[in-house]
Design an enzyme around this catalytic site. Structure first.
Site, PDB file in Angstrom:
ATOM      1  N   ASP A 158      10.357  18.768  56.494  1.00  0.00           N
ATOM      2  CA  ASP A 158       9.414  19.833  56.130  1.00  0.00           C
ATOM      3  C   ASP A 158      10.023  20.841  55.159  1.00  0.00           C
ATOM      4  O   ASP A 158       9.323  21.378  54.298  1.00  0.00           O
ATOM      5  CB  ASP A 158       8.958  20.584  57.387  1.00  0.00           C
ATOM      6  N   HIS A 174      16.131  19.121  64.523  1.00  0.00           N
ATOM      7  CA  HIS A 174      15.378  17.927  64.870  1.00  0.00           C
ATOM      8  C   HIS A 174      15.900  17.382  66.188  1.00  0.00           C
ATOM      9  O   HIS A 174      17.094  17.486  66.464  1.00  0.00           O
ATOM     10  CB  HIS A 174      15.526  16.860  63.774  1.00  0.00           C
TER      11      HIS A 174
HETATM   12  N1  ACO Z   1      16.479  27.595  63.735  1.00  0.00           N
HETATM   13  C1  ACO Z   1      17.407  28.205  64.505  1.00  0.00           C
HETATM   14  N2  ACO Z   1      17.938  27.656  65.600  1.00  0.00           N
HETATM   15  C2  ACO Z   1      17.507  26.439  65.946  1.00  0.00           C
HETATM   16  C3  ACO Z   1      16.559  25.737  65.189  1.00  0.00           C
HETATM   17  C4  ACO Z   1      16.038  26.369  64.059  1.00  0.00           C
HETATM   18  N3  ACO Z   1      15.117  25.770  63.303  1.00  0.00           N
HETATM   19  N4  ACO Z   1      16.327  24.547  65.771  1.00  0.00           N
HETATM   20  C5  ACO Z   1      17.102  24.491  66.844  1.00  0.00           C
HETATM   21  N5  ACO Z   1      17.809  25.629  66.960  1.00  0.00           N
HETATM   22  C6  ACO Z   1      18.776  25.988  67.990  1.00  0.00           C
HETATM   23  C7  ACO Z   1      18.057  26.477  69.239  1.00  0.00           C
HETATM   24  O1  ACO Z   1      17.836  27.855  69.185  1.00  0.00           O
HETATM   25  C8  ACO Z   1      19.026  26.073  70.301  1.00  0.00           C
HETATM   26  O2  ACO Z   1      20.118  26.975  70.234  1.00  0.00           O
HETATM   27  P1  ACO Z   1      20.900  27.428  71.533  1.00  0.00           P
HETATM   28  O3  ACO Z   1      21.450  26.161  72.131  1.00  0.00           O
HETATM   29  O4  ACO Z   1      21.921  28.369  71.002  1.00  0.00           O
HETATM   30  O5  ACO Z   1      19.855  28.056  72.421  1.00  0.00           O
HETATM   31  C9  ACO Z   1      19.549  24.729  69.810  1.00  0.00           C
HETATM   32  O6  ACO Z   1      19.455  24.772  68.391  1.00  0.00           O
HETATM   33  C10 ACO Z   1      18.759  23.538  70.344  1.00  0.00           C
HETATM   34  O7  ACO Z   1      17.369  23.752  69.970  1.00  0.00           O
HETATM   35  P2  ACO Z   1      16.144  23.105  70.699  1.00  0.00           P
HETATM   36  O8  ACO Z   1      14.920  23.760  70.212  1.00  0.00           O
HETATM   37  O9  ACO Z   1      16.377  23.085  72.189  1.00  0.00           O
HETATM   38  O10 ACO Z   1      16.286  21.612  70.218  1.00  0.00           O
HETATM   39  P3  ACO Z   1      15.173  20.530  70.244  1.00  0.00           P
HETATM   40  O11 ACO Z   1      15.812  19.212  70.014  1.00  0.00           O
HETATM   41  O12 ACO Z   1      14.320  20.673  71.448  1.00  0.00           O
HETATM   42  O13 ACO Z   1      14.285  21.015  68.992  1.00  0.00           O
HETATM   43  C11 ACO Z   1      12.941  21.306  67.157  1.00  0.00           C
HETATM   44  C12 ACO Z   1      13.887  20.332  67.909  1.00  0.00           C
HETATM   45  C13 ACO Z   1      11.773  21.675  68.061  1.00  0.00           C
HETATM   46  C14 ACO Z   1      12.423  20.577  65.927  1.00  0.00           C
HETATM   47  C15 ACO Z   1      13.717  22.569  66.746  1.00  0.00           C
HETATM   48  O14 ACO Z   1      14.836  22.233  65.968  1.00  0.00           O
HETATM   49  C16 ACO Z   1      12.820  23.574  66.034  1.00  0.00           C
HETATM   50  O15 ACO Z   1      12.102  24.338  66.686  1.00  0.00           O
HETATM   51  N6  ACO Z   1      12.821  23.587  64.656  1.00  0.00           N
HETATM   52  C17 ACO Z   1      11.944  24.464  63.910  1.00  0.00           C
HETATM   53  C18 ACO Z   1      10.543  23.859  63.769  1.00  0.00           C
HETATM   54  C19 ACO Z   1      10.495  22.723  62.783  1.00  0.00           C
HETATM   55  O16 ACO Z   1      11.084  22.761  61.716  1.00  0.00           O
HETATM   56  N7  ACO Z   1       9.748  21.674  63.162  1.00  0.00           N
HETATM   57  C20 ACO Z   1       9.591  20.485  62.341  1.00  0.00           C
HETATM   58  C21 ACO Z   1      10.227  19.303  63.027  1.00  0.00           C
HETATM   59  S1  ACO Z   1      10.411  17.935  61.919  1.00  0.00           S
HETATM   60  C22 ACO Z   1       8.861  17.348  61.623  1.00  0.00           C
HETATM   61  O17 ACO Z   1       7.940  17.472  62.431  1.00  0.00           O
HETATM   62  C23 ACO Z   1       8.709  16.611  60.277  1.00  0.00           C
END
Ligand code: ACO
Length: 367
Positions: A310, A259
């Site tokens: 979720d 998140h």
């Molecule tokens: N699984 C694996 N690795 C993850 C995940 C995940 N779900 N989420 C973040 N990371 C990792 C990224 O790969 C990144 O790693 P790195 O630094 O080694 O490259 C690091 O954590 C930062 O991730 P970002 O995507 O840059 O973080 P951001 O704050 O932009 O992302 C997001 C938030 C988009 C929700 C992300 O965590 C994600 O894609 N999650 C999966 C989708 C999801 O569950 N969405 C629902 C959101 S909640 C809602 O709407 C109720």
């Protein structure tokens, strides 16, 4: 060579990509913090989920105070009498290709369903009233099933019936708590999209349609069932742990985790986890809870990424007998009331949201 058209306005600031940790405006609707707190209009969302109804919370989010008895009576009646949709909208749904995704159907129908209200707040609540019926009828029409009639009960009971075909007040209460947690989340992607649209002074229905488009994406509301499908095939907690290891080794994201704000815990996920534990016991499906908890632990141990709402909500919905295509529309139907509050807040103190950009493309080309 002169860089015609390449500029950086004086005083412009370049902010982090994705507006990460950038405050773009003020809001009095909800607040979150990285320690894992979520507050709607001053009340903890998890307390509202435990102690208040969907209608009471939706009223609070929309109007800023908990309703008194006559306000809640009027609001609940308004939701009840406006839940239906007209025959021409039903016919439009019948004409849609049978492989239309339910969230796409919902977005399309919200953009055209006849509404009788004229004031912004009422238009928004009228859309909210109709979302359960649009989702249910849309699903059934796409599947060639008869639509459900004669709906009664509270908003959550009606919605639960429209999703499952069952009146079950116990199931509906579990459902209602999760609905409340989906309602509002300050400047998340769909709400920000809605505020950008509202800032052009477009109408509330158009702004909601824009928000629905943003919600559909898998990084926001569009992937809430993906991990559930893996979990349902698992046979042991070891398999659950291996699933996490394999995904991380392949550098794939695991949906339902991570998140932008909650880096330690998502309070909604922890609340939904408790709901899942209780529901799994009730439904004799404790293994599913064990797999979910094992995945959450493995993800934290290996990557320090917490589960988001979720992850646990999808598993609860599954045990409540709700079909997967409904998960994003459910999120949308609840979030509609948060979007509504943000539409009103945005237009009441409006400034067009129009950021600047830094051009990095080719320059000085001649024809
Ligand atoms: N699984 C694996 N690795 C993850 C995940 C995940 N779900 N989420 C973040 N990371 C990792 C990224 O790969 C990144 O790693 P790195 O630094 O080694 O490259 C690091 O954590 C930062 O991730 P970002 O995507 O840059 O973080 P951001 O704050 O932009 O992302 C997001 C938030 C988009 C929700 C992300 O965590 C994600 O894609 N999650 C999966 C989708 C999801 O569950 N969405 C629902 C959101 S909640 C809602 O709407 C109720």
């Amino acid at each position: 060579m002169e860089e015609i058209g390449v500029r950086m306005e004086q005083g412009a600031i370049e902010v982090p990509k994705g507006l990460d940790k950038v405050i773009v405006d003020r809001t009095g609707i909800a607040s979150t913090d990285s320690d894992g707190n979520l507050v709607y209009r001053g009340y903890r969302a998890v307390d509202l989920a435990e102690k208040r109804s969907f209608e009471q919370t939706a009223y609070l989010v929309m109007y800023g105070h908990l309703p008194d008895s006559s306000e809640i009576e009027d609001f609940s009646r308004f939701l009840m009498i406006n839940y239906g949709i007209d025959d021409s909208t039903e016919r439009i749904m019948q004409l849609m290709p049978k492989d239309t995704k339910l969230i796409d159907l919902l977005r399309s129908v919200v953009s055209l369903v006849p509404l009788k209200e004229k004031k912004d707040d009422k238009i928004l609540i009228e859309i909210g009233a109709k979302m359960p019926r649009i989702s249910s009828d849309g699903y059934r029409i796409l599947k060639g099933m008869p639509i459900l009639k004669d709906v009664q009960g509270s908003y959550a009971e009606r919605f639960y019936y429209l999703l499952t075909g069952n009146y079950d007040s116990v199931g509906a209460r579990y459902f209602e708590k999760i609905l409340i947690l989906y309602m509002e989340h300050e400047f998340n992607a769909s709400t920000f999209t809605l505020r950008v649209a509202a800032s052009t002074l477009t109408d509330p229905r158009a702004a909601v349609t824009a928000a629905l488009a943003a919600l559909k994406g898998p990084l926001h509301g569009g992937a809430n069932a993906e991990i559930l499908n893996y979990m349902l095939k698992m046979k042991s907690t070891d398999e659950a742990v291996k699933f996490v290891e394999d995904k991380l080794a392949k550098k794939e994201k695991i949906m339902g985790f991570g998140h932008r704000i909650y880096k330690k815990l998502d309070p909604r996920a922890q609340f939904a986890k408790e709901q899942l534990k209780s529901l799994a016991k009730l439904k004799d499906a404790e293994q599913l809870y064990d797999y979910a908890a094992a995945i959450e632990k493995a993800m934290w141990d290996k990557k320090q990424i917490p589960a988001n709402l979720d992850f646990y909500a999808a598993t609860c919905f599954y045990l409540l007998g709700i079909e997967e295509s409904f998960y994003t529309p459910i999120f949308a139907a609840s979030r509609l009331f948060g979007w509504g509050a943000h539409y009103i807040e945005q237009v009441s103190d409006n400034k067009l949201i129009r950021p600047d950009s830094k051009y990095v493309g080719p320059v000085g080309l001649e024809l």
